[in-house]
Design a protein around this motif. Sequence first.
Motif, short mmCIF file in Angstrom:
data_model
loop_
_atom_site.label_atom_id
_atom_site.label_comp_id
_atom_site.label_asym_id
_atom_site.label_seq_id
_atom_site.Cartn_x
_atom_site.Cartn_y
_atom_site.Cartn_z
N LEU A 12 8.03 18.39 -2.21
CA LEU A 12 7.09 17.99 -1.16
C LEU A 12 6.82 16.49 -1.19
CD1 LEU A 12 4.55 20.95 -1.32
CD2 LEU A 12 6.29 20.53 0.42
N CYS A 13 6.74 15.92 -2.39
CA CYS A 13 6.56 14.47 -2.50
C CYS A 13 7.76 13.72 -1.96
CB CYS A 13 6.30 14.08 -3.96
SG CYS A 13 4.65 14.49 -4.57
N ILE A 14 8.97 14.22 -2.26
CA ILE A 14 10.19 13.59 -1.72
C ILE A 14 10.19 13.68 -0.19
CG2 ILE A 14 12.69 13.79 -1.59
CD1 ILE A 14 12.67 14.74 -4.49
N ALA A 15 9.80 14.83 0.34
CA ALA A 15 9.70 14.98 1.80
C ALA A 15 8.70 13.99 2.38
CB ALA A 15 9.32 16.41 2.16
N GLY A 16 7.55 13.80 1.69
CA GLY A 16 6.56 12.83 2.14
C GLY A 16 7.10 11.41 2.14
N THR A 17 7.91 11.09 1.14
CA THR A 17 8.50 9.75 1.05
C THR A 17 9.43 9.49 2.24
OG1 THR A 17 8.39 9.74 -1.36
CG2 THR A 17 9.97 8.24 -0.33
N PHE A 18 10.33 10.42 2.51
CA PHE A 18 11.27 10.25 3.62
C PHE A 18 10.56 10.30 4.97
CE2 PHE A 18 14.38 11.47 0.35
CZ PHE A 18 15.36 10.50 0.57
N ALA A 19 9.52 11.11 5.09
CA ALA A 19 8.77 11.16 6.34
C ALA A 19 8.04 9.85 6.60
CB ALA A 19 7.78 12.33 6.31
N SER A 20 7.50 9.23 5.53
CA SER A 20 6.83 7.93 5.67
C SER A 20 7.82 6.87 6.11
CB SER A 20 6.18 7.54 4.35
OG SER A 20 5.20 8.48 3.96
N ILE A 21 9.03 6.90 5.54
CA ILE A 21 10.06 5.95 5.95
C ILE A 21 10.42 6.16 7.42
CG2 ILE A 21 12.47 5.28 5.60
CD1 ILE A 21 12.13 5.97 2.65
N LEU A 22 10.49 7.43 7.84
CA LEU A 22 10.81 7.73 9.23
C LEU A 22 9.74 7.21 10.18
CD1 LEU A 22 12.72 9.16 11.20
CD2 LEU A 22 11.41 11.27 10.82
N VAL A 23 8.47 7.31 9.77
CA VAL A 23 7.38 6.78 10.60
C VAL A 23 7.54 5.29 10.82
CG1 VAL A 23 4.91 6.30 10.63
CG2 VAL A 23 5.70 8.57 10.03
N LEU A 24 7.78 4.55 9.73
CA LEU A 24 7.93 3.10 9.84
C LEU A 24 9.22 2.73 10.57
CD1 LEU A 24 6.75 2.11 6.24
CD2 LEU A 24 5.43 2.07 8.36
N TRP A 25 10.26 3.52 10.41
CA TRP A 25 11.53 3.22 11.06
C TRP A 25 11.44 3.43 12.57
CZ3 TRP A 25 15.17 6.65 13.45
CH2 TRP A 25 16.38 6.03 13.78
N ARG A 26 10.59 4.34 12.99
CA ARG A 26 10.47 4.64 14.43
C ARG A 26 9.49 3.71 15.14
NH1 ARG A 26 9.73 10.82 15.95
NH2 ARG A 26 9.89 9.82 17.98
N GLY A 27 9.33 2.51 14.64
CA GLY A 27 8.54 1.53 15.36
C GLY A 27 7.36 0.98 14.60
N GLY A 28 7.21 1.36 13.33
CA GLY A 28 6.10 0.83 12.56
C GLY A 28 4.76 1.30 13.11
N LEU A 29 3.76 0.42 13.08
CA LEU A 29 2.42 0.77 13.56
C LEU A 29 1.98 -0.09 14.73
CD1 LEU A 29 0.67 1.19 10.09
CD2 LEU A 29 1.59 2.98 11.56
N SER A 30 2.89 -0.92 15.28
CA SER A 30 2.51 -1.78 16.40
C SER A 30 2.14 -0.97 17.63
CB SER A 30 3.66 -2.73 16.72
OG SER A 30 4.83 -2.00 17.06
#
Length: 232
Positions: A12-30
């Motif tokens: 689950l932690c590994i999934a959280g890591t990759f999901a966080s990367i996906l969030v930032l990769w899909r446009g960051g927080l701008s």
Amino acid sequence: TLKVVLSTKCCLCIAGTFASILVLWRGGLSWLGFRPLTRSIFLGHVISSFVCSTLFALCYAFDVNRLSTHHENPCDYTLDIKFAFIARIFPIFGLFGSIYFMVFLAIERSVATLSPSTYHCISRGKGFILTTVHLAVRSTLFTLFIFIKIESNKRVIHILLPVLWTHFVFNAFTSFTLALYPIFDPNPPLVSRAIVIECCNIIQMYPLTLAAILLYKLSRSQISSILDINKD
């Protein structure tokens, strides 16, 4: 049983890591549409959660490997206290960092709502001063009420309020269960105690939930509604 619990939390932690990367990769927080100060604080929260999930995944993987090795002497399964402390302290920094950034965000939103002129000075780089923990708690509670009345904070309700409540639920569950467990079982076997503690301690699972919430908000329909609110 302990190895199964640790392996599950590691995955689950590994999934959280990759999901966080996906969030930032899909446009960051701008896409949030907030002021730079708000985005910076929330980015700190996301990065802290990323650090927490990544480093705890490494810790759990190491523990699973350590417990999978057969030893005749049970003492060989134990770790040196210095190594255990150093291995855990850095993911714990990420864990507490996510909490502190959430408090900063509540105070920042309160200042933006109650004193726009002061917030304008802060957002231009004149500093962000925290007074006391008491102020932080009061600001958090007051912000929840004031958000409902301020039109300009619609996107905060839409995006950050679900994150805030999710973060609160994960921390509250862990805090209360770990505090109540010794009352119901004062002298448990060491392995049973470790299993219960790992099952109750779910804060490490928060980064995966955070990423899931943000990925949901990143859908086209959600972004469209957010942009419409920003335009209004």
